[in-house]
Design an enzyme around this catalytic site. Sequence first.
Site, short mmCIF file in Angstrom:
data_model
loop_
_atom_site.label_atom_id
_atom_site.label_comp_id
_atom_site.label_asym_id
_atom_site.label_seq_id
_atom_site.Cartn_x
_atom_site.Cartn_y
_atom_site.Cartn_z
N SER A 4 60.66 36.40 140.35
CA SER A 4 59.90 37.30 141.21
C SER A 4 58.58 37.77 140.60
O SER A 4 57.68 38.17 141.32
CB SER A 4 60.75 38.51 141.58
OG SER A 4 61.09 39.23 140.41
N LYS A 18 65.55 40.32 152.07
CA LYS A 18 64.16 39.89 151.86
C LYS A 18 63.72 39.06 153.06
O LYS A 18 63.57 39.59 154.15
CB LYS A 18 64.03 39.18 150.51
CG LYS A 18 64.15 40.20 149.38
CD LYS A 18 64.10 39.63 147.99
CE LYS A 18 64.14 40.76 146.96
NZ LYS A 18 65.00 40.51 145.83
N HIS A 50 64.54 35.12 146.39
CA HIS A 50 63.12 34.93 146.75
C HIS A 50 62.86 33.53 147.28
O HIS A 50 61.75 33.01 147.14
CB HIS A 50 62.22 35.21 145.54
CG HIS A 50 62.09 36.66 145.22
ND1 HIS A 50 61.24 37.51 145.91
CD2 HIS A 50 62.73 37.43 144.31
CE1 HIS A 50 61.35 38.73 145.42
NE2 HIS A 50 62.24 38.71 144.46
#
Length: 400
Positions: free
Chosen positions: A187, A246, A215
């Site tokens: 990240s 996310k 991610h």
Amino acid sequence: MSSPDAFLAHVRQELDQLDQAGLFKRERIIATPQGAHVRTTDGRTLINLCANNYLGLSSHPAAIAGAHAALDSHGYGLSSVRFICGTQDRHKELEQRIARFVGCEDAILYAAAFDANGGLFEPLLGEADAIISDSLNHASIIDGIRLCKAQRWRYAHDDMADLARCLKEARDGGARFILVFTDGVFSMDGTIARLDEIRALCDRFDAMLGIDESHASGFVGATGRGTHELRGIFGRVDIVTGTFGKALGGASGGFTAAKREVIELLRQRSRPYLFSNTLAPAIVGGSLAVLDLLESSTALRDRVADNALWFRQAISAAGFEIKPGTHPIVPIMVYDAVLAQRLAARLLELGVYVVGFFFPVVPKGQARIRVQLSAAHSREDLERAVAAFTQAGRELGILK
Ligand SMILES: *Cc1c(COP(=O)(O)O)cnc(C)c1O
């Protein structure tokens, strides 16, 4: 001083020290849904470049409609852990859907990806086994591994020779089972793990591979299945963990996907699953609607990939140094921590919401602004953001 008073004085001193070191985190209060633009409580509208809202689904009508429908049909909450009376048909459906999406046989839901990682290692591996992890792995992976009795190895970030060394040492040391575990995407740098090479090394040493796709799920790879799709090893990863918090809607919730029996053992023994409340029906409904959307079209992942490409090119052309790559995480390198904070503060004044990252979140002398692009950003948003970066960069002497 009584001991509670002494304790409070101690806490105050800790807080003061954080503040003096410039490490105190202040929360900015948003008065709108999450999106490409947000309004803060002081009435300012900002272009938001720091959310994990990669696909722009945090406030998407399809996700909201899915959540509303589930509220109506399945209620607000279950007031139970899964194995007592907290499993609905929709939870089973979401487990099947997310497992298929990431290329595994079955999946288990958690309240968060932090819990998925926290409850992953200890039930599956013991003293006779070895876990090998990338040195920059996410905090939840580190904590999960700490709770497990397996022997531990750490390889230098993204260093395949060092991973081979760890694998050899674990094998030569007589480990029963070996699990290599890595973030699919890191990240802070937007680095994408070289899973093809890691898989080949695992095969050579007869080791299993696990990845955290927080991610990546929903937008990395040609159809958004994740890092394993991008690296050409889809279906050949033994364990996949990830978040619904996310790209996949942004509410909350996490999962672990793997072979059916592995998931069954987690249901029997994984502590955050056994001892924490079941995922709320609205989040299950919203997540299912998100998967419907992503399986029917790649438009959103194409859009965020396009935006990342455009922004990377434009911000470089403006004279900023970025970490090279393709991911919508774009680290803009400032190096100096104070300067990074001043740049973020000036950008905020110019209507662009970004955050400076510095030690201890990144190594000393590696301070940066981390920009995160979204499919929800228009080209005009990005042009305005690059113009603001250019102005602030000149004012602060970062750009010549
Ligand atoms: C954000 C993140 C998590 C935590 O996800 P939650 O669902 O918010 O708990 C776990 N692992 C990685 C790699 C992350 O980036």
